[in-house]
Structure formats: structure tokens, C-alpha cells
Scaffold this motif. Structure first.
Motif: not given
Length: 785
Positions: A646-649, A652-655, A681-685
Motif C-alpha cells: 500500500v501507499k501511505v498517503l 508518501g511512502q510505500k509499505g 490513509g492507505l491506497e492499494y498498490v
């Protein structure tokens, strides 16, 4: 000020009340001589001293003034070479002790920044320090005024011998009271004293049996108090020792009196200063009890009394009036019927002036102001209690003539019922002429009269104002409220009508008064109505203004509290975020340090550029102090699962998702940092290649990949135990014989909890700390069965 004026205005009664608040006889004596002063600077000083006393009473409640005596007569006699008694010396010591305690009390207040007391500080500095004499007197005389045994070695020896001799005599006489014939020969089995000699009570018929000296007999003559021959010499020895004791006591008292003689002048100063402080505090106590305030003073003849009342009337009964004159208006003429309160108003103004010039607080609200006059004159007489005759008029006129010969433009003149006691027309003419005279010379004047001719006096003379005392027609009684600018009227017709007098008689009487008189009364009535209404409107407006100001202050206070709370919360949030990042950075540095040590010690395949990249990713994870815009995540194509990238909005980092805490919260690993974050606040990558579905621990097979170590750093105790239990199950299913649990060093609480859990696990064979190359005490190596 003339003593007759002080008595006329009842200033002597005020002095008696204030004297009751003094704690020393010297202070009361000085208060009885208190008189107003006319020097402006001295009045200012007296009022400032009194105000400091009020402040001290308000802050401390009371002042230690006990034990003060007027020892000036004792000091005077010591100066003349006389011997002071033990009681007089004790009073001197107690007074010195009281001054020492008072000095310490004032010094304690001086260190308090809440109030400033320069006048009390000056008084304290003027108090002589006589502690040495106090200690010398206390070493010889006790609190009861008796010379103690330790006053001298000779006195101690004499008293020891005296007590021994008295004991022998009593023992001898008590042997008589216990004898076999005591019940028959003695009236009572006791030893008593007559003429300072020990005796026994013997029945008259047995007087010859004991012999000795008869010192007294009972009223009936049946009992004789006899000193037997056997104790006569012993009693003589007691008398001799007592004489020696008295001689030694006189010697001690003479020595102490000589020391008092040496510092007699300082004692005079001491009593004077303590008396001045006592007077100041008595004035302050009077002001506190009577709800008085310190007025402002001027030397311009201006008086402004706000809600002033007569100080000798009960507080809950006295009617307060606001009185102002002395600038544009220098003369006030109060007209109206008798018993309306005109005389009380005059005395209130005169008495408040005298009180202020004597350094006393006045019974008026804060902000009141009085003038310092060179002299105050008053001609006041109770017309209701004096027979109206030529002698009454003459007595008033003699007083007025005397005043007219003495006053000047710096005088306050008070005339009650001016021109009364003679023909109304002549009396009114005289009153007008006298008022013209004193007003023309610039004096400040207040006068009362019931002559209708003076009702228009203030309308055609500059600097003069009419006034009256309000009268309630409905209740047929005065309200005692002063109305400046409105002349008084008799209200005789209205009162007579309400009391039942026939209207035809009243109408006939009105016809005798004339048209002009009726028009004047109508005008006065209209003025009174307008005045009452305007005062009512002014009071309502003032109350609304006070409420508005209060609301404004409350709103400003709430806004200030809100801004302060907002700033405090923002600062707290920033500090908390910085602390979290700092803790994570320190932990990361420790991890990197351990990795480097592993690479050096055991040749672990860890590249330096990978370490640098991990540190940069960590620094980029630090939260900024303020987020200008909240970014919402896009909707995921499917529900998030453990292992998703996911992207932590917010950063601005991936985790990677490690664990689902709740429906809206996940544990996310960003590099080596684990954080709990909201799902919003998490966006699926989407990965480049579709990942294999995550297999739960409950259905994981023997070939599933399980790491040889479990990292529990940063976990709470309960979560760490659950993860350890699950990990050991997976390791056993994978046929691992040895695994490592990384718990870090920290406080050691997590390490102790993990090892306690391992002790009770049925499949744990043994465990130990890691070696130097395995992580040391930050790792527990577990051997499984």
C-alpha cells in the motif's frame, strides 16, 4: 478645627467607636485626642497609612499587637532612680517582645510581592531593638510577675533553705495533728498560717497543753490558733530567711531598674511608634467593619461622595446619597419640609470631611473624593426640640456672626435651618443675604431652609444649586434621598387630603396661596417626576452596561482559553509526532549498527548502499508539523489483505500490511518501521505480478516458508505473547529445532515476559541469550523438542 464643631458634627462619637478597636491603652489615649488636620500632605500620608492597614488586614486577617502596655510611666520612674516592681518589669519585657513579633510580621509582609507597605516599613525601622533587656528581665521574672529562683545564686540558696525550714516546721506540727490526743484537743487536724507563722487550731480549754503563742481565734472563741513552743524558734528562722529573700529580690529589681534607666528614652520611642501603628490598624478595622473606603483628596474645595451614608446610622437602615459640588457649583441650598433628612445630609458631608482629614476611611463607595479645608464651621440645631422664640434665633445668630468673622475661601460652611426662629419674611431675607455673602467670598456652603422664598435662590445665581429630600406621598413618609437641582415643596395639601381633611377646606386654602405659588409647586412636582424617571432610566442603563461588559469579559476570556488550548494541543501533537519519529530513528540506528556488526563479525551479506537507502526511507517517514490538505485514498479493487503493498498517503511512502487491528486500522511496515495507521490513509498498490494468496497459519503446510527469527521489537506485551505463540506453532510444523526471538534490550520488560512464557511452553527444550554475533541480550535463542 474648633471642638464645638467636632461635637456638633458628632466627630467625638466616631472617635469613641475607633478607640474600641485599639489593642493598647496608649493607642486609645491617642485616639481620644485625634483631631482633623488641615495640612494637605499630612492628610495624604494619614490616608495612605490607613490604606496600608486595610490591605494588611485584607491579606493577613489580623496583626499581632497583643502584650503592648503603656510603660512610659515605668520608664519615667526608672529615670528618676526608682525601683520598679516585678510586674512593671514584666510589662516592659512583654512590650519589647510584642515589638519584636510585630517587626518580624512586617518583615514577612515586605517579602510578599502582593502588597507594598512603605509607611509600615518606615514605622518598623523606627522601632528600637531592645531584645537584650527583654532577655535579662525574662531570665529573672516569670510570666506571673514573680522573681524566679535562678535570678541569682544567693536567691536560690535562700529559697532552698527556706523550703527546708518550712518542711521541718510543718512536719513537727503535723505530728501534733496525728497524736493520740489530737481528736480531743484540736478543732481540726490541719496546719495553717496566721501572721506568716505556722500554727495549729486548738480548742480553747486545752490552750495550756501546747503552750506557745496565740496568734488568732475563731469568731466563736472556741478555737485558738497557737504556735507551740516547740516551733517558735523554727518559725523565727523562717521569718529571718524571708527577710533575706525580700532583700535579695529588691537587689535584683534595683539592678534591672537601673538597666531600664539606661534605655528609658528608647522605651518612650518604642511606645510612641507602637501606639501609632495601633491607631492606624484601629482606623483600618473601623473601615473594614463599617464598609468604609479610602477617599481621594484634593485642595481645590471639590467634594464628590458616591453613595455616602451617615456613619453613625445602622448600615442596613441608612439611605446612601450621591453628593457632588465644589467646582461649578459651590453652594447647595436644600429646601423642603422638616423630618425629611436634610440635617442628616448636612452632617454626612461635614462628618465625611472631618473623618478624611483625620486619616479615617469614609462610609462611601470607592472613587469618592473630598477636599482638605483649612476650617469647617457648622451651625446645626434641632428645631423640632427647641421652643421657637427670640432666644433661639439669638443663639443661632451669635454662632453665625462668629463664623462670618473667621471663615475664608478655604472653609466649608454648614448651616441648618438658616434664618429660622424669627419672622418668616425677615428670616428668609437674612438667609438670602448671608448666603450671598459667604457664596461671594468663595467658601463651600451647604444650607437647609424651609422658607419658600429660597426655592428660586439657585435659579438666578451662578454657582448655586437647589436641592431637596424626596418625600413619598403614597406612604406619607420621606425616603431620605437627596435630589440635587430640584427644590423641595411642603406637600401639606397632599398629606392633609390623605389624612382625611375635607376637600372644600383644602380648596379654600389653595385659594389663599395664590396662583404663583400653585404654579411653582406644579413645576417642582413635574421636576421631581422627571428626576425620578431619569434616575430610574439611568440605573437600568447602568445595569445593562454592566451586564454587557461582563458578557464581553467572559467572551474574551473564553476566546483566550480557546486559543491557548488550541496552541497547547498543536504543540503537544507536534512534540508527540517528533518523539515517535525520534524513537523510531534511534531504533533504526540500533538495527543498522547491529547489521554492520553482523557483517563484520559473521560476514553477513548486507550491502552498505542498502543501509543508506533504508536510512533515507526512514527519514522520509518523519511526519511534517502541519498537513495543509487531507488526502483520501482511492477505493481499492478488492478488500485489503495482510501482505498487500500500500501507499501511505500522509507520508508518501510505500509499505506492507502486516496485521489488521480493526475494521479501520492496520499495522503497516515501512522499511524497518512499523506503524498503526487508519485504512482511509492507505491506497492499494497493484503488484507487477499477482501475489500468491496469503495462507493463514491454521492451514499452512509443512512446505510453507517460516523465517528462523521472530522480530517483536516495538510490540506491546499482550500482542508479543500472541505472536510468539503463533510463531512457535509454525516453527514446530516446519520441523525447526532452533529459532531466534528478537525482543531488543530496552527496559527488559518484554524480554522477561517472553522468557517467562518459554519456561511454561511444553515444546520448548531450552533457551538462552544470543551470542555476540547473534544479537547478544537483545535476542533469545530457543531450542525446540
Amino acid at each position: 478645627m474648633e471642638s464645638r464643631v467636632l461635637k456638633t458634627l458628632e466627630f467625638d462619637k466616631i472617635r469613641e467607636i475607633v478607640a474600641g478597636y485599639c489593642t493598647s491603652s496608649a493607642g486609645r489615649t491617642m485616639i481620644e485626642k485625634l483631631v482633623p488636620v488641615s495640612d494637605f500632605e499630612e492628610v495624604v500620608r494619614l490616608l495612605e497609612e490607613m490604606d496600608e492597614g486595610l490591605a494588611i488586614l485584607r491579606i493577613r486577617g489580623n496583626v499581632p499587637m497583643g502584650g503592648i502596655s503603656d510603660v512610659r510611666p515605668h520608664a519615667k520612674r526608672a529615670q528618676m532612680g526608682g525601683m520598679l516592681s516585678a510586674f512593671e518589669l514584666m510589662e516592659i519585657a512583654n512590650t519589647i517582645r510584642a515589638s519584636r513579633i510585630l517587626r518580624q510580621f512586617i518583615e514577612a509582609i515586605e517579602t510578599d510581592e502582593e502588597i507594598e507597605i512603605p509607611h509600615f516599613t518606615a514605622k518598623k525601622e523606627a522601632i528600637p531593638v531592645l531584645t537584650g533587656l527583654e532577655h535579662e528581665i525574662n531570665a529573672c521574672i516569670d510570666d506571673n510577675g514573680h522573681v524566679v529562683d535562678s535570678a541569682s545564686g544567693a536567691l536560690r540558696s535562700i529559697r532552698q533553705s527556706l523550703r527546708m525550714q518550712e518542711g521541718r516546721v510543718r512536719e513537727k506540727l503535723e505530728s501534733y495533728t496525728r497524736g493520740k490526743n489530737a481528736a480531743k484537743m484540736l478543732s481540726d487536724s490541719i496546719v495553717t498560717i496566721r501572721n506568716d507563722r505556722y500554727v495549729i487550731p486548738v480548742k480553747a480549754e486545752y490552750r495550756s497543753h501546747y503552750g506557745g503563742v496565740i496568734h488568732d481565734m475563731s469568731s466563736s472563741g472556741q478555737t485558738l490558733f497557737i504556735e507551740p513552743d516547740a516551733v517558735v524558734q523554727a518559725n523565727n528562722e523562717i521569718r529571718r530567711l524571708k527577710m533575706q529573700e525580700q532583700e535579695e529580690i529588691e537587689k535584683i529589681l534595683l539592678e534591672l531598674s537601673a538597666k531600664v534607666q539606661e534605655i528609658a528614652h528608647e522605651l518612650f520611642v518604642l511606645v510612641a511608634v507602637l501606639s501609632e501603628i495601633d491607631i492606624i490598624l484601629a482606623k483600618a478595622k473601623f473601615g473594614k467593619a463599617q464598609k468604609c473606603t479610602k477617599p481621594e483628596v484634593n485642595d481645590q474645595g471639590y467634594i464628590r461622595l458616591t453613595k455616602a451614608r451617615h456613619p453613625l446610622l445602622p448600615i442596613d437602615e441608612a439611605v446612601a446619597n450621591t453628593i457632588e459640588f465644589g467646582k461649578d457649583i459651590t453652594t447647595i441650598v436644600i429646601t423642603g419640609p422638616n423630618t425629611g433628612g436634610k440635617t442628616v445630609t448636612l452632617k454626612t458631608v461635614g462628618l465625611c470631611t472631618l473623618m478624611a482629614q483625620a486619616g479615617l476611611p469614609i462610609p462611601a463607595l470607592d472613587g469618592s473624593e473630598v477636599a482638605v479645608f483649612e476650617s469647617v464651621y457648622a451651625d446645626i440645631g434641632d428645631e423640632q426640640s427647641i421652643e421657637q422664640s427670640l432666644s433661639t434665633f439669638s443663639s443661632h445668630m451669635v454662632n453665625i456672626v462668629d463664623i462670618l468673622q473667621k471663615y475664608d475661601d478655604r472653609s466649608l460652611l454648614i448651616f441648618d435651618e438658616l434664618g429660622s426662629g424669627t419672622d418668616p419674611q425677615e428670616g428668609a431675607a437674612l438667609a438670602i443675604s448671608i448666603l450671598d455673602e459667604v457664596h461671594g467670598r468663595g467658601a463651600r456652603v451647604m444650607a437647609t431652609t424651609h422658607y419658600p422664598e429660597l426655592k428660586a435662590y439657585g435659579y438666578n445665581r451662578p454657582g448655586v444649586a437647589n436641592a431637596s429630600v424626596e418625600f413619598n406621598i403614597d406612604t406619607l413618609s420621606p425616603t431620605y434621598r437627596l435630589l440635587i437641582g430640584v427644590p423641595g415643596r411642603s406637600n401639606a395639601f397632599e398629606i392633609s387630603k390623605r389624612l382625611g381633611l375635607q376637600e372644600r377646606i383644602i380648596d379654600r386654602a389653595k385659594g389663599f396661596t395664590g396662583t404663583d405659588r400653585g404654579e411653582v409647586d406644579s413645576m417642582i412636582a413635574s421636576l421631581e417626576t422627571s428626576r425620578v424617571q431619569s434616575e430610574k432610566d439611568a440605573e437600568e442603563t447602568h445595569e445593562i452596561l454592566l451586564e454587557t461588559e461582563q458578557l464581553k469579559r467572559e467572551l474574551e476570556a473564553k476566546i483566550a482559553d480557546y486559543d491557548a488550548m488550541k496552541e497547547q494541543l498543536e504543540t503537544k501533537a507536534k512534540d508527540k509526532a517528533k518523539k515517535i519519529v525520534e524513537d523510531a530513528r534511534r531504533e533504526a540506528e540500533a538495527v543498522i549498527s547491529d547489521l554492520r556488526a553482523m557483517r563484520l563479525n559473521v560476514g553477513a551479506d548486507v550491502k552498505e548502499h542498502e543501509l543508506i537507502e533504508a536510512r533515507k526511507r526512514l527519514e522520509g517517514a518523519a511526519p511534517t508539523e502541519a498537513k495543509k490538505k487531507v488526502v483520501k485514498a482511492k477505493a481499492a479493487p478488492r478488500p485489503l489483505q495482510v501482505g498487500d503493498e500500500v501507499k501511505v498517503l500522509s507520508y508518501g511512502q510505500k509499505g506492507t500490511l502486516i496485521e489488521k487491528v480493526s475494521d479501520q486500522e492496520w499495522v503497516v511496515q515501512i522499511g524497518i518501521l512499523k506503524m498503526k495507521l487508519e485504512q482511509s490513509g492507505l491506497e492499494y498498490v497493484k503488484p507487477e505480478k499477482e501475489k500468491q494468496p496469503v495462507i493463514s497459519a491454521s492451514v499452512r503446510g509443512r512446505d510453507s516458508y517460516v523465517k528462523l527469527e521472530l522480530d517483536l521489537r516495538g510490540e506491546r506485551y499482550e500482542d508479543a505473547i500472541l505472536r510468539t505463540e503463533k510463531y512457535l506453532d509454525d516453527a514446530l510444523l516446519s520441523n525447526y529445532h532452533q529459532v531466534s526471538i528478537i525482543h531488543g534490550k530496552g527496559t527488559g520488560a518484554l524480554r522477561k515476559g517472553i522468557q517467562q512464557y518459554l519456561k511454561n511452553h511444553s515444546r520448548v527444550k531450552s533457551f538462552r541469550f544470543g551470542e555476540a554475533g547473534e544479537g547478544g541480550h537483545g535476542v533469545t535463542v530457543v531450542e525446540l523438542k
